[in-house]
Design a protein around this motif. Structure first.
Motif, PDB file in Angstrom:
ATOM      1  N   MET A 174       2.861   9.872  -1.984  1.00  0.00           N
ATOM      2  CA  MET A 174       1.911  10.696  -1.251  1.00  0.00           C
ATOM      3  C   MET A 174       1.746  10.119   0.153  1.00  0.00           C
ATOM      4  O   MET A 174       1.683   8.893   0.327  1.00  0.00           O
ATOM      5  N   PRO A 175       1.673  10.958   1.175  1.00  0.00           N
ATOM      6  CA  PRO A 175       1.667  10.471   2.564  1.00  0.00           C
ATOM      7  C   PRO A 175       0.421   9.672   2.908  1.00  0.00           C
ATOM      8  O   PRO A 175      -0.690  10.029   2.523  1.00  0.00           O
ATOM      9  N   ASN A 176       0.635   8.584   3.641  1.00  0.00           N
ATOM     10  CA  ASN A 176      -0.464   7.755   4.136  1.00  0.00           C
ATOM     11  C   ASN A 176      -0.939   8.301   5.485  1.00  0.00           C
ATOM     12  O   ASN A 176      -0.297   9.157   6.090  1.00  0.00           O
ATOM     13  N   VAL A 177      -2.060   7.759   5.939  1.00  0.00           N
ATOM     14  CA  VAL A 177      -2.637   8.212   7.208  1.00  0.00           C
ATOM     15  C   VAL A 177      -2.575   7.110   8.262  1.00  0.00           C
ATOM     16  O   VAL A 177      -2.179   7.328   9.395  1.00  0.00           O
ATOM     17  N   ALA A 178      -2.992   5.910   7.879  1.00  0.00           N
ATOM     18  CA  ALA A 178      -3.056   4.804   8.839  1.00  0.00           C
ATOM     19  C   ALA A 178      -3.035   3.496   8.064  1.00  0.00           C
ATOM     20  O   ALA A 178      -2.830   3.475   6.843  1.00  0.00           O
ATOM     21  N   SER A 179      -3.281   2.398   8.774  1.00  0.00           N
ATOM     22  CA  SER A 179      -3.173   1.071   8.170  1.00  0.00           C
ATOM     23  C   SER A 179      -4.025   0.902   6.920  1.00  0.00           C
ATOM     24  O   SER A 179      -3.592   0.303   5.942  1.00  0.00           O
ATOM     25  N   TYR A 180      -5.250   1.435   6.937  1.00  0.00           N
ATOM     26  CA  TYR A 180      -6.154   1.227   5.808  1.00  0.00           C
ATOM     27  C   TYR A 180      -6.598   2.528   5.147  1.00  0.00           C
ATOM     28  O   TYR A 180      -7.563   2.527   4.374  1.00  0.00           O
ATOM     29  N   VAL A 181      -5.928   3.610   5.433  1.00  0.00           N
ATOM     30  CA  VAL A 181      -6.174   4.876   4.736  1.00  0.00           C
ATOM     31  C   VAL A 181      -4.824   5.374   4.230  1.00  0.00           C
ATOM     32  O   VAL A 181      -3.960   5.735   5.016  1.00  0.00           O
ATOM     33  N   GLY A 182      -4.660   5.349   2.904  1.00  0.00           N
ATOM     34  CA  GLY A 182      -3.352   5.591   2.331  1.00  0.00           C
ATOM     35  C   GLY A 182      -3.202   6.916   1.609  1.00  0.00           C
ATOM     36  O   GLY A 182      -4.051   7.821   1.704  1.00  0.00           O
ATOM     37  N   GLY A 183      -2.121   7.007   0.846  1.00  0.00           N
ATOM     38  CA  GLY A 183      -1.815   8.216   0.102  1.00  0.00           C
ATOM     39  C   GLY A 183      -2.819   8.501  -0.990  1.00  0.00           C
ATOM     40  O   GLY A 183      -2.957   9.652  -1.427  1.00  0.00           O
ATOM     41  N   ASP A 184      -3.523   7.468  -1.462  1.00  0.00           N
ATOM     42  CA  ASP A 184      -4.564   7.707  -2.461  1.00  0.00           C
ATOM     43  C   ASP A 184      -5.696   8.548  -1.880  1.00  0.00           C
ATOM     44  O   ASP A 184      -6.302   9.369  -2.587  1.00  0.00           O
ATOM     45  N   ILE A 185      -5.971   8.394  -0.594  1.00  0.00           N
ATOM     46  CA  ILE A 185      -7.037   9.171   0.046  1.00  0.00           C
ATOM     47  C   ILE A 185      -6.538  10.575   0.387  1.00  0.00           C
ATOM     48  O   ILE A 185      -7.269  11.560   0.240  1.00  0.00           O
ATOM     49  N   THR A 186      -5.291  10.690   0.822  1.00  0.00           N
ATOM     50  CA  THR A 186      -4.702  12.020   1.009  1.00  0.00           C
ATOM     51  C   THR A 186      -4.770  12.799  -0.301  1.00  0.00           C
ATOM     52  O   THR A 186      -5.128  13.985  -0.319  1.00  0.00           O
ATOM     53  N   ALA A 187      -4.427  12.124  -1.400  1.00  0.00           N
ATOM     54  CA  ALA A 187      -4.500  12.753  -2.720  1.00  0.00           C
ATOM     55  C   ALA A 187      -5.935  13.163  -3.042  1.00  0.00           C
ATOM     56  O   ALA A 187      -6.180  14.245  -3.597  1.00  0.00           O
ATOM     57  N   GLY A 188      -6.895  12.315  -2.678  1.00  0.00           N
ATOM     58  CA  GLY A 188      -8.302  12.616  -2.942  1.00  0.00           C
ATOM     59  C   GLY A 188      -8.793  13.840  -2.194  1.00  0.00           C
ATOM     60  O   GLY A 188      -9.535  14.666  -2.744  1.00  0.00           O
ATOM     61  N   ASN A 232     -10.493   9.513 -10.931  1.00  0.00           N
ATOM     62  CA  ASN A 232      -9.329   8.943 -10.242  1.00  0.00           C
ATOM     63  C   ASN A 232      -8.543  10.056  -9.544  1.00  0.00           C
ATOM     64  O   ASN A 232      -7.615  10.638 -10.099  1.00  0.00           O
ATOM     65  N   THR A 233      -8.948  10.365  -8.317  1.00  0.00           N
ATOM     66  CA  THR A 233      -8.282  11.446  -7.571  1.00  0.00           C
ATOM     67  C   THR A 233      -6.899  11.036  -7.079  1.00  0.00           C
ATOM     68  O   THR A 233      -6.076  11.891  -6.754  1.00  0.00           O
ATOM     69  N   SER A 234      -6.628   9.743  -7.040  1.00  0.00           N
ATOM     70  CA  SER A 234      -5.307   9.282  -6.616  1.00  0.00           C
ATOM     71  C   SER A 234      -4.250   9.737  -7.616  1.00  0.00           C
ATOM     72  O   SER A 234      -3.222  10.322  -7.237  1.00  0.00           O
ATOM     73  N   ILE A 235      -4.487   9.501  -8.896  1.00  0.00           N
ATOM     74  CA  ILE A 235      -3.516   9.914  -9.916  1.00  0.00           C
ATOM     75  C   ILE A 235      -3.491  11.437 -10.043  1.00  0.00           C
ATOM     76  O   ILE A 235      -2.433  12.040 -10.253  1.00  0.00           O
ATOM     77  N   MET A 236      -4.656  12.083  -9.874  1.00  0.00           N
ATOM     78  CA  MET A 236      -4.687  13.549  -9.956  1.00  0.00           C
ATOM     79  C   MET A 236      -3.892  14.173  -8.816  1.00  0.00           C
ATOM     80  O   MET A 236      -3.138  15.136  -9.018  1.00  0.00           O
ATOM     81  N   GLY A 237      -4.033  13.634  -7.623  1.00  0.00           N
ATOM     82  CA  GLY A 237      -3.280  14.152  -6.486  1.00  0.00           C
ATOM     83  C   GLY A 237      -1.776  13.946  -6.655  1.00  0.00           C
ATOM     84  O   GLY A 237      -0.974  14.807  -6.287  1.00  0.00           O
ATOM     85  N   ALA A 238      -1.405  12.789  -7.231  1.00  0.00           N
ATOM     86  CA  ALA A 238       0.014  12.538  -7.508  1.00  0.00           C
ATOM     87  C   ALA A 238       0.540  13.549  -8.527  1.00  0.00           C
ATOM     88  O   ALA A 238       1.671  14.028  -8.424  1.00  0.00           O
ATOM     89  N   TYR A 239      -0.302  13.885  -9.511  1.00  0.00           N
ATOM     90  CA  TYR A 239       0.048  14.895 -10.517  1.00  0.00           C
ATOM     91  C   TYR A 239       0.250  16.261  -9.856  1.00  0.00           C
ATOM     92  O   TYR A 239       1.209  16.976 -10.159  1.00  0.00           O
TER      93      TYR A 239
END
Length: 639
Positions: free
Chosen positions: A346-360, A572-579
């Motif tokens: 999942m695409p990241n945004v910046a140094s401390y905002v990653g794909g888990d937040i995009t997924a969220g 866990n929106t990170s795993i849901m977004g990956a799904y």
């Protein structure tokens, strides 16, 4: 000279050289011992007991109580092996290393959420059954061209068909084994159609993928039937990288200054291999049928997973190597179970905002709403997104891992033996608590810390600065080796033969952590010229967030004082977004657009953040009027 060390209660034995650092011996044995700092010697968590033999304890004493020193405790990272040893890992230093496997996840609920978000079963990877004509003297094109023609006739544009050496070398055999009836697995990337695998016969009904959340603390896997979206099974385990440090900064240091990048990558991939293998075995699924994996995680975790140097993430101007990672084969990172599977992150945004937040954001759908919403993933790091359908701003507040137990004397993760709820009688100051697993307590986890901090403030055990009030006259308030402390559980109640206490140092660390989270909210709103009254909804994600009592979190000033009905837990929106991204190519593209739309605000260089942070270093805040419900509760208790 070689030394033999046996670790109990694991009963694992390892042989090391004389004078080896004991923490290195622990890692060599594969034994799990808590260590927030990754063995650098400054967290005091890797306590072990020398039952037989001797070590050179180094500076262990400065982190131990007199009682612990008398009982043979040392810090593993400060100690050097000087003899054959029998070493006990005490309960307070252990991690539950074994992973959990479950089946029958709430597929219907998650699938409905995905479809409500505009998703569908339309993966970027397809399996196509081809019934190819048998070659003849007249129809004598090459095997590769025969497959290309078959794909064209099946409705796929195979003008730019790519097949790597491994696939090409097996192609003649598989075509003839299947009597020219084969299933071709293809990946569409722009105008290129790449053959990922080829199977004899019709294998279109047996294809699987995996959604993976590589968190700082845990790794979670969904094994998914790609033909219908059904979650076949779920599995989770602690991220084995925790033995190299609790937080992303410690792991970056470990990777770069201690040459640990390869080790960290192998640990993350090893977790994924183990979880996928167990899920596949339990579900009787051939590993070769898993052909697509979507991972989500913060930017540092993704760098470590891909084996890319993360050094520049922690140094100003905080630039990652990449925010969008290209799809790769599993073998590229050492994924043994399904080396031919495509891995997409999942695409990241910046140094401390990653794909888990995009997924969220994708799961919360705040990017499609008229109203302004806040989204926060509360974990080892606190990432926040503010916005609506017109704009999105994001930031990461470096709360640190205090609520994960780091820097807290008896702090621990949420596992069996952790105190998770606390109540204090306002008259007698007696404590009631609830322990995970209904066991005797060995420490206190994040939700328990929030409860304890709120209760200690409301009952007058501590003042607004978080200082313990000795004058209340309770036997639970006492002077320890490092100042005043409050007893949560007496020695006879605990499983570690020690009182479980909260010290003033603990209180200071917790207040700093909650202040960073609140200041992150306030700074983003201020950045957009808004106040908390503009927020219609506040979404809380993350494993830790699920267990937070909102009212207690408001009491300590970690969350803003908004009506409780405005808060919504998402899990866990990170795993849901990956799904979502695994099953639906449309939502994968949407996630990429979300990442491009988000404007990142670097709080570490923001003067307004520091101002907000300083004001939040009180309970609940320097301005009590910003927390009217807490103010009313305090007035009520005074009466």
């Amino acid at each position: 000279m070689k030394r033999t060390i046996t670790f109990i209660p694991d009963n694992v034995t390892v042989t090391v050289d004389d004078n080896t650092n004991l923490f290195k011996a622990v890692k060599a044995a594969g034994v799990y011992v808590l260590s927030s700092c990754g063995g650098k010697g400054n967290c005091g968590k890797c306590k072990v007991v020398i039952k037989e033999g001797s070590v050179e304890p180094g500076k262990s004493r400065s982190y131990l109580s007199a009682e612990e020193a008398e009982r043979g405790y040392v810090l593993a990272c400060h100690s050097r092996v000087k003899a054959d040893l029998l070493v006990e890992i005490p309960p307070e230093s252990r991690m539950q290393a074994k992973h959990k496997i479950a089946t029958g996840a709430k597929t219907d609920e998650i699938l409905k959420l995905m479809k409500d978000a505009g998703g569908c079963l339309e993966s970027r990877i397809n399996r196509i059954y081809l019934d190819l004509p048998v070659p003849t003297i007249d129809d004598n094109i090459a095997d590769f061209e025969r497959v290309r023609r078959g794909l064209d006739q099946a409705g796929f544009n195979a003008a730019h068909l790519h097949m790597n050496y491994l696939m090409l070398s097996k192609l003649p055999r598989v075509l003839r084994e299947g009597a020219w009836r084969v299933t071709v697995t293809v990946l569409s990337v722009s105008e290129v159609l790449e053959v990922l695998d080829i199977h004899p016969g019709n294998a279109t009904k047996t294809r699987y993928g995996a959604a993976v959340d590589i968190g700082t603390t845990t790794v979670v896997v969904y094994l998914v039937d790609l033909t219908n979206g059904h979650i076949v099974g779920t599995a989770s385990t602690y991220n084995s990288q925790v033995k190299c440090g609790d937080d992303v900064i410690t792991r970056i240091v470990y990777a770069t200054e201690r040459n640990g990048l390869k080790e960290l990558q192998e640990l993350a991939v090893g977790n994924m291999n183990a979880l996928l293998a167990d899920l596949a075995e339990k579900s009787a699924i051939p590993p070769g049928m898993i052909d697509y994996i979507v991972v989500a995680g913060n930017t540092t975790m993704m760098h470590l997973f891909y084996g890319i140097d993360p050094a520049n993430i922690r140094e100003e101007p905080y630039i990652p190597a990449a925010t969008f990672f290209p799809p790769i084969r599993g073998k590229s990172v050492g994924l043994a179970l399904c080396p031919q599977a495509i891995i997409y992150s999942m695409p990241n945004v910046a140094s401390y905002v990653g794909g888990d937040i995009t997924a969220g954001v994708l799961v919360s759908q705040i990017h499609k709403q008229e109203a302004v919403s806040l989204f926060i993933d509360i974990g080892t790091n606190g990432e926040i997104v503010l916005g609506n359908k017109d704009w999105l701003v994001t930031a990461a507040c470096s709360a640190g891992p205090a609520f994960e137990g780091s820097g807290i004397k008896f702090g621990m993760r949420a596992m069996e033996g952790a105190i998770e709820e606390v109540e204090i009688d306002p008259k007698t100051y007696e404590v009631n608590y609830r322990v995970i697993g209904d066991a005797k307590p060995i420490g206190i986890c994040g939700s328990g810390m929030i409860d304890a901090l709120a209760e200690m403030y409301l009952t007058g055990v501590i003042d607004q600065k978080g200082k313990i009030r000795e004058e209340i006259g309770s036997k639970r308030v006492r002077r320890g080796e490092h100042g005043l402390e409050f007893v949560i559980a007496w020695r006879v109640e605990s499983a570690i033969n020690k009182e479980i206490v909260i010290t003033e140092v603990d209180l200071d660390n917790l207040i700093r952590a909650k202040a960073a989270i609140y200041a992150g909210f306030a700074t983003l709103l201020s950045h957009m010229g808004m106040g908390f009254d503009a927020v219609e909804k506040l979404y809380i994600a993350g494993g830790f967030g699920r267990y937070i009592d909102v009212e207690r979190a408001i009491t300590i000033g970690m969350l803003p004082d908004l009506p409780v009905e405005k808060f919504q837990f998402l899990g866990n929106t990170s795993i849901m977004g990956a799904y979502y991204g695994l099953l639906c190519d449309r939502l994968r593209h949407e996630a990429e657009e979300i990442a491009k739309r988000m404007t990142y605000v670097e709080l570490s260089v923001s003067h307004s953040f520091m101002d907000e942070y300083m004001q939040a270093l009180f309970l609940p805040h320097t301005d009590l009027n910003a927390f009217p419900t807490v103010k009313r509760e305090l007035e009520k208790r005074k009466k």
